[in-house]
Design a protein around this motif. Structure first.
Motif, short mmCIF file in Angstrom:
data_model
loop_
_atom_site.label_atom_id
_atom_site.label_comp_id
_atom_site.label_asym_id
_atom_site.label_seq_id
_atom_site.Cartn_x
_atom_site.Cartn_y
_atom_site.Cartn_z
N ALA A 171 12.01 -41.88 8.99
CA ALA A 171 11.12 -40.12 9.99
C ALA A 171 11.74 -39.29 9.30
O ALA A 171 11.67 -37.75 9.77
CB ALA A 171 10.93 -40.93 11.39
N ALA A 172 13.24 -38.60 10.01
CA ALA A 172 14.16 -37.90 10.52
C ALA A 172 14.55 -37.67 8.84
O ALA A 172 14.94 -36.03 9.19
CB ALA A 172 15.46 -38.58 10.74
N LEU A 198 11.51 -35.68 8.37
CA LEU A 198 11.97 -33.96 8.52
C LEU A 198 12.45 -32.81 8.65
O LEU A 198 11.91 -31.79 7.89
CB LEU A 198 12.15 -34.71 10.46
N LEU A 253 11.00 -31.28 5.93
CA LEU A 253 10.33 -30.56 5.99
C LEU A 253 11.22 -28.89 6.21
O LEU A 253 10.33 -28.12 6.47
CB LEU A 253 9.27 -30.92 7.01
N ALA A 254 12.49 -29.33 7.01
CA ALA A 254 13.02 -28.27 7.81
C ALA A 254 13.44 -27.49 6.84
O ALA A 254 12.92 -26.04 6.86
CB ALA A 254 13.64 -28.52 9.28
N LEU A 296 15.20 -30.75 16.32
CA LEU A 296 15.35 -32.11 15.22
C LEU A 296 15.33 -33.60 16.20
O LEU A 296 16.54 -33.60 16.83
CB LEU A 296 15.53 -32.56 13.71
#
Lengths: 177, 170
Positions: A58-59, A62, A65-66, A160
């Motif tokens: 998941a990290a 993210l 996406l960031a 995050l």
């Protein structure tokens, strides 16, 4: 043809004495002890690898996406950043004071660690036990925790956070007084 | 009451070890008492054997293994303590009558029967205990004691014949 059937029936009527209740208790203790030893012997710390893997995945998503979002914002800010190097915290404060929320002192893609917490939400004392290699009794404690890691992008204000459960078993030697 | 076969099949599972143990413990204890005079020592042997058996998680279609474990630990138990070994040495003598299998005796007839069982030679009594009070087959008895099935059966017949003879009115 069995000539002894009557005798066998008489013998079967003889009932062996029941064991003492203490025997059942002792066997139960030994069973629990062997169960604990079986769990502990392979490794001292146990981590929920499934949850950890899910959290890391998941990290990673993210972070990707960031990166996509911050790439779109890149532009004149980069030249400003080179002209005004500053400590990590200062731009955040100044950015807030300025009201635009954008820190120009560092790359907009950069996330810096902003915090890590480990919350122990359950502790269980699983009693004393003896492990094979050690003659000393050990107290077995099981901690159930929730670990949270946070990163923050000072340039964009994006943050995050990854959180996952973990479990830890600790053996503490007990010495007699 | 649970079927004995069903109980024995579940002996290796964590959930059913208690019901299994309560089912087999009296017979195991009686079996262990053949090597020791003290009930406390016999309980130590049964405890060690049962836990060892459970730890190894054997499939219990092989019931003989449980009894072989008891026997093995009982013999180790005797060897460990030389004084005890000397004291218990006559267990293997055929004339001894000091080892008393523990029974819940209800009347004089049962007392006489128990005394007659006590007076049996050790190798015959061992087979009798496994057959009558532990309900093992001759094949299982042979496997537990390291003898052939036929030897187990013949020892059993000798034991019954000996009992019948000793119980006849003089």
């Amino acid at each position: 043809m069995n000539d002894f059937s009557e005798l066998e029936n008489e013998l079967k009527k003889l009932r062996p004495a029941r064991p003492s209740p203490a025997l059942f208790e002792r066997v139960e203790e030994a069973m629990v002890g062997s169960e604990s030893a079986k769990i502990i012997r392979p490794d001292r710390f146990r981590i929920n690898y499934g949850a950890l893997g899910f959290g890391l995945a998941a990290a990673a998503v993210l972070l990707l996406l960031a990166k996509v979002n911050t790439d779109r914002r890149q532009g004149p800010a980069e030249s400003i950043a080179q002209n005004s190097p500053a400590p990590e915290t200062k731009p955040l404060l100044s950015a807030r004071r300025g009201g635009n929320g954008i820190d120009g002192s560092r790359s907009p893609n950069e996330f810096i660690p902003a915090g890590a917490t480990q919350v122990v939400y359950n502790t269980r004392d699983e009693g004393l036990q003896f492990t094979d290699p050690s003659e000393q009794p050990l107290r077995r404690l099981r901690y159930q925790t929730q670990e949270t890691w946070q990163w923050r992008n000072p340039a964009t204000g994006a943050s995050l956070r990854v959180s996952y459960p973990s479990e830890e078993v600790v053996l503490i030697p007990v010495s007699g007084q | 009451m649970k079927d004995r076969e069903e109980v024995m099949e579940n002996v290796a599972t964590h959930e059913d070890w208690k019901s299994c143990f309560s089912e087999v413990a009296p017979g195991l204890l009686l079996f262990a008492r053949q090597w020791t005079r003290s009930p406390a020592d016999a309980e130590d042997i049964v405890q060690e054997a049962f836990v060892k058996f459970w730890r190894r998680n054997h499939t219990v279609n092989n019931r003989a293994l449980l009894y072989a474990t008891v026997r093995s630990i009982a013999l180790d138990f005797i060897r460990r303590d030389s004084r005890r070994a000397r004291r218990e040495a006559n267990v293997f003598a055929e004339t001894e009558s000091t080892i008393e299998p523990q029974f819940e005796l209800e009347d004089e007839t049962q007392s006489a029967l128990a005394a007659a069982v006590d007076s049996l030679p050790h190798d015959q009594r061992e087979v009798l205990v496994l057959k009558i009070w532990n309900e093992l087959t001759f094949a299982e008895i042979g496997s537990a004691l390291g003898i052939s099935q036929n030897t187990a059966a013949s020892r059993y017949r000798y034991a019954l014949a000996g009992l019948k003879k000793s119980l006849q009115p003089q």
